[in-house]
Design a protein around this motif. Structure first.
Motif, PDB file in Angstrom:
ATOM      1  N   UNK A   1       1.037  -1.179  -0.126  1.00 38.98           N
ATOM      2  CA  UNK A   1       0.175  -0.020   0.109  1.00 38.98           C
ATOM      3  C   UNK A   1       0.815   1.181  -0.005  1.00 38.98           C
TER       4      UNK A   1
ATOM      5  N   UNK B   1       0.454   3.960  -3.110  1.00 42.87           N
ATOM      6  CA  UNK B   1       0.345   5.507  -2.723  1.00 42.87           C
ATOM      7  C   UNK B   1       1.134   6.197  -3.141  1.00 42.87           C
TER       8      UNK B   1
ATOM      9  N   UNK C   1      -5.230   7.705  -3.051  1.00 42.89           N
ATOM     10  CA  UNK C   1      -5.331   7.417  -1.700  1.00 42.89           C
ATOM     11  C   UNK C   1      -5.823   5.866  -1.529  1.00 42.89           C
ATOM     12  N   UNK C   2      -6.963   5.807  -2.175  1.00 42.83           N
ATOM     13  CA  UNK C   2      -7.867   4.652  -2.080  1.00 42.83           C
ATOM     14  C   UNK C   2      -7.131   3.273  -2.782  1.00 42.83           C
TER      15      UNK C   2
ATOM     16  N   UNK D   1      -7.049   0.493  -0.216  1.00 46.52           N
ATOM     17  CA  UNK D   1      -8.009  -0.480   0.043  1.00 46.52           C
ATOM     18  C   UNK D   1      -7.976  -1.769  -1.186  1.00 46.52           C
TER      19      UNK D   1
ATOM     20  N   UNK E   1      -7.508  -5.185  -0.039  1.00 45.76           N
ATOM     21  CA  UNK E   1      -8.388  -6.431  -0.422  1.00 45.76           C
ATOM     22  C   UNK E   1      -7.843  -7.598  -1.155  1.00 45.76           C
TER      23      UNK E   1
ATOM     24  N   UNK F   1     -10.518   2.076   6.641  1.00 42.91           N
ATOM     25  CA  UNK F   1     -10.556   1.732   5.039  1.00 42.91           C
ATOM     26  C   UNK F   1      -9.885   0.257   4.874  1.00 42.91           C
TER      27      UNK F   1
ATOM     28  N   UNK G   1     -11.638  -3.118   3.715  1.00 39.88           N
ATOM     29  CA  UNK G   1     -11.138  -3.490   2.403  1.00 39.88           C
ATOM     30  C   UNK G   1     -10.505  -4.996   2.473  1.00 39.88           C
TER      31      UNK G   1
END
Lengths: 808, 124
Positions: free
Chosen positions: B11, B15, B20-21, B24, B28, B96, B100
């Motif tokens: 992550x 990023x 930013x998402x 997730x 996931x 988040x 996720x």
């Protein structure tokens, strides 16, 4: 079951991401804002003294930029275009959001950013003709090859910076408000200059004065609202000979007043706190024998800092000073030969004309015994989250009709059915003046530079190494009959039109006056012997009088003597008024607390210093006293707004006619005297201050009461400087009030190499996350100045020079 | 533990380049790939992201003076508490990431359980 769980949890996660990724009303999108990868954290800067090299599209040759310890850039370019390119790039790097926001405001585009709550504000700016004026101005600026090069290179520099940005490197405010910067256009430079005209040349009392005239007639109006104050010390010294033969001045028409129905209009009246000081002392008064010049422009203080310091060095110039983000070149500054500064003139360059339409279709209007066509201008206003709004504005040859009959004006009542004639609608190339001043070498160059200037009219002060000093209230002044535009005008009568201009060479000016100094503080430009009408009212006399007293007495002046004068806290109004007012106070009617307050006022030395209580009481008292004398005689209401006579006139009344009937309160059966009005207003002043601050004590101290605020442009308190403890006030040379004050202080001593000093309340960077956001505030607050490093070459050595940036 | 470390590293990398998402998607994906239970999936997603956000935020906060973070705390939470922004940020990012991760786990369960549930529906 497994499906349901999987779908529910996944949908929940996606909804949460969606909700955190968007703004809700004024609440910003939280996740991208808080993410350390893209959010506000990325805007946190620390002091970095490492050299940099950046390759950019658009430079002609390598540009060297030296930064000093205050992060002020000193630009060394091999040609002018590169210097302006670098100025655009560097200003954007420090101030992009501010530049764009101010020009968006002038263009009436705030609704695009914040939604329909700004719609009426946008409509107002558009109806004022900001776009109409900016479009004309940019044409003029691009028509001259010199200003064209400056504007286009500056624009390219800004865009070179914008093109480097990614969402994580956007200035903080974009992240907070949730939008992205757009590319810069030359017209934005014009919008910026219109924005300044809006700040400095938009005050108008025309309607209030017409209402006064309607109520009291000519004799009383002329008596209470005279064209020249009782106390005054004009900018061009009394007795200066006019060295020109005036052109023919239009005769006052027989019907010089319109038959106006009393109309409500709370037009922004001229704000007396928005003014400025400048002066220059000649060789006979200076310790070195070379002139010294000082300037401090007073504006509504805001963050990011209003000004941006820069030094620009090319083969055609080496200039240092304060620039304005959005405009290429230096506005207030100096070079090796000259120094200059500006204060606002406050000329009457906004008038309102009553328009008579032929019929309800409003396609023709009556003027000069003919029906003339009305033109229509469509204003497309984008609104965040809503469909576009189209606003149709009617234009006559006078100018735009701001609000038509039946329309509801913005926030308060602007005159309906009137066309606004405003100097900022004229095509002009004001930028050329600064372009030429940046390169001027002597008094002739200065006069030439001033001749192309239009608005907002400024008192340009000047000094050079040939030991000349000069000052000129300068701008494009309409040639008017006396008092034309003191009241509303008749839009059907051609005699009421502006009829040409005062020739630029005949604008008031003086060079090397016998008194050995020149100065201005927004007071009357000239005494009544000047043949033309510029305005009937100006900034009040106090600051100018004090400055002239001090300069008259000054010998062997140094930059420090001028710095001390910039911070002078003498309250001239109190010194003039208290000896007149205090004997009228009925001391036996005062309570203990009131008597105590009176003792403080009596002992007070008329200085608005930080810890004094006298100025708190005096300021509030005079406000209440003015209401006490005039409120009954000039009662404003929703349908008719009036205005009070000036403080100067009110004080004159107490001195010369203390038994005047104006002191009687018409709302009571008894007949009041000046003593009663003074005593009553003093009592209620002490009572209301007690309610606000508690019993008389430290909490009443001037700086605590005044609580100067330097607000962030987006009205975010957390990014503002609140409750700044500083003396001064309205009408004080140190003109720091609650919201306004010296936005830049500069002192320049000319000589073989100029020695200059300056400071502003803020810092070089507009980024609240930068150590240079507010680092000059304390220096400013305590009345000190930083030395301005005037470099000769990029190789100059100085311990304050910290790092080098090369733009290729 | 491997999931947590993988989520943290991947992550972080995502990023640096993506919105930013993207965190997730990483959480996931990792939990879809392997995770031993719903609780562990949530926890590794939460901690993997939260630690990265917290450490990065604190690094920035320590490198620059705390004045700016204090101002942001004032702006966002109406109280000038300099630890608050980093704390809220890491809880938010963590939430988040955790959800996720949990989604990844449950989707994996659902797809794995596919034949069974099909049988179940047929037999109904």
């Amino acid at each position: 079951m497994q499906y349901t769980k999987a779908i529910l949890i996944s949908l929940g996660t996606i909804s949460l991401i969606w909700a955190l990724n968007r703004s809700w009303g004024s609440i910003p999108a939280f996740a991208p804002l808080l993410s350390p990868f893209v959010g506000f954290w990325q805007n946190a800067e620390s002091v970095n003294n490492a050299d940099e090299e950046i390759t950019l599209e658009g430079t002609k040759a390598p540009i060297t930029v030296i930064f000093d310890d205050l992060a002020i850039p000193h630009v060394f370019a091999q040609n002018d275009a590169d210097a302006y390119f670098a100025q655009g790039y560097l200003t954007a790097r420090d101030r992009l959001w501010q530049m764009e926001f101010q020009t968006h405001a002038a263009a009436g585009r705030i609704s695009e950013l914040v939604g329909d709550k700004a719609l009426e504000l946008d409509r107002y700016n558009r109806r004022l003709g900001m776009g109409f004026g900016a479009e004309k101005a940019v044409k003029e600026m691009l028509a001259d090859p010199r200003t064209r090069e400056a504007i286009e290179s500056y624009t390219a520099g800004i865009n070179a910076y914008i093109n480097q940005l990614s969402p994580s490197s956007y200035p903080l405010e974009y992240k907070l408000l949730g939008y992205a910067p757009e590319s810069w256009q030359p017209i934005k430079c014009a919008y910026f200059l219109k924005y300044m005209s809006g700040v400095l040349a938009l005050g108008a009392d025309d309607l209030n004065m017409s209402n006064v005239l309607k109520k009291y007639g000519t004799v009383v109006t002329n008596d209470l609202f005279p064209d020249y104050p009782f106390r005054e010390d004009p900018i061009i010294p009394t007795g200066t000979k006019w060295d020109f033969a005036p052109v023919k001045i239009p005769a006052v028409p027989a019907n010089s007043q319109t038959d106006t129905k009393p109309l409500a209009m709370r037009w922004p009246e001229h704000d007396p706190a928005i003014g400025s000081n400048n002066w220059a002392v000649g060789p006979q008064k200076s310790a070195t024998g070379y002139p010294i010049l000082a300037n401090d422009p007073h504006l509504t203080l805001s963050l990011p800092s209003i000004w941006y310091q820069i030094q620009l060095v090319t083969p055609t110039m080496n200039v240092y000073g304060a620039s304005m983000p959005g405009s290429p070149g230096v506005i207030i500054g100096f070079n090796k030969q000259i120094a200059w500064g500006v204060t606002n003139v406050g000329a009457d360059v906004l008038d309102f004309y009553q328009i008579r339409f032929k019929d309800a279709s409003r396609r023709e209007y009556w003027h000069d015994n003919k029906w003339k066509p009305v033109t229509r201008r469509l204003e497309m206003i984008k609104v965040k989250g809503q469909p576009d709004v189209i606003d149709t504005v009617l234009y006559t040859h006078h100018g735009p009709i701001m609000y038509e009959v039946g329309q509801r004006p913005f926030a308060s009542n602007v005159p309906v059915g009137y066309a606004a004639r405003w100097i900022a609608h004229e095509a002009s190339n004001d930028l050329l003046t600064y372009y030429l001043l940046d390169r001027a070498k002597n008094h002739d160059d200065y006069r030439k530079a001033l001749s192309s200037y239009s608005a907002p009219a400024q008192n340009f002060v000047f000094a050079d190494i040939a030991k000349d000093i000069a000052i000129s209230p300068n701008g494009r002044f309409p040639l008017k009959w006396k008092d034309q535009g003191k009241f509303l005008l008749d839009g059907t009568n051609p005699a009421h039109d502006w009829q040409g201009w005062i020739p630029a060479a005949q604008n008031p000016h003086v060079k090397n006056p016998p008194r050995g100094f020149v100065s201005s503080a927004n007071q009357s430009s000239t005494d009544p012997t000047y043949p033309y009408y510029i305005n009937w009212q100006f900034g009040s006399y106090e600051r100018g009088t004090r400055i002239n007293q001090r300069l008259t007495a000054m010998k062997n002046a140094t930059p420090d003597s001028l710095r001390v004068l910039q911070n002078d806290n003498r309250n001239v109004r109190a010194a003039d008024a208290l000896p007149v007012f205090l004997p009228h106070i009925r001391e036996k009617d005062l309570s203990d607390a009131q008597a105590k307050a009176l003792t403080i006022i009596k002992k007070w030395q008329y200085n608005n210093d930080i810890a004094e209580i006298g100025p708190t009481i005096f300021t509030e008292w005079m406000r209440q006293y003015m209401d006490g004398v005039w409120k009954d005689d000039f009662p404003g209401n929703d349908s008719t707004t009036l205005r009070y006579p000036s403080f100067d006139r009110t004080l004159q009344l107490a001195e010369k006619d203390s038994a005047s009937h104006w002191f009687d309160d018409l709302t009571t059966p008894a007949k009041e005297t000046i003593g009663q009005v003074l005593t009553k207003s003093f009592q209620s002043t002490v009572d209301s201050l007690t309610r606000r601050h508690g019993p008389l004590g430290e909490s009443w101290q001037w700086s605590k009461h005044k609580a100067t605020r330097i607000g962030h442009l987006a009205r975010l308190d957390a990014l503002s400087a609140l409750n700044v403890q500083i003396g001064g006030g309205a009408g004080i040379v140190n003109a720091t009030t609650e919201r306004t004050g010296p936005s830049w202080r500069m002192v320049v001593a000319l000589g073989t190499t100029p020695k200059a000093y300056g400071v502003y309340p803020g810092g070089q960077s507009g980024n609240p996350g930068s150590p240079y956001y507010l680092n000059m505030l304390e220096t400013w607050r305590t009345g000190r100045l930083n030395e301005l490093l005037f470099l000769q070459t990029a190789q100059d050595k100085n311990p304050r020079l910290k790092r080098k940036l090369t733009l290729k | 533990m491997i999931e947590l470390v993988l989520i943290a590293i991947l992550s972080l990398l995502a990023q640096l380049f993506l919105p930013w998402w993207s965190l997730a998607i990483v959480a996931f994906g990792v939990c879809f790939w392997r995770s031993s239970g719903s609780g562990r999936a949530f926890l590794s997603g939460f901690l993997g992201v939260a630690l990265v956000w917290l450490i990065y935020a604190l690094l920035i906060q320590l490198r620059t003076d705390g004045v700016f973070v204090g101002r942001m705390s004032e702006l966002l939470f109406k109280t000038n508490t300099s630890v608050l922004p980093a704390l809220v940020a890491c809880l938010l990012g963590g939430l988040v990431g955790g959800l996720a991760g949990l989604s990844g786990y449950f989707v994996k369960q659902a797809t794995r359980a596919q034949p069974i549930s099909r049988t179940a529906s047929r037999s109904r």
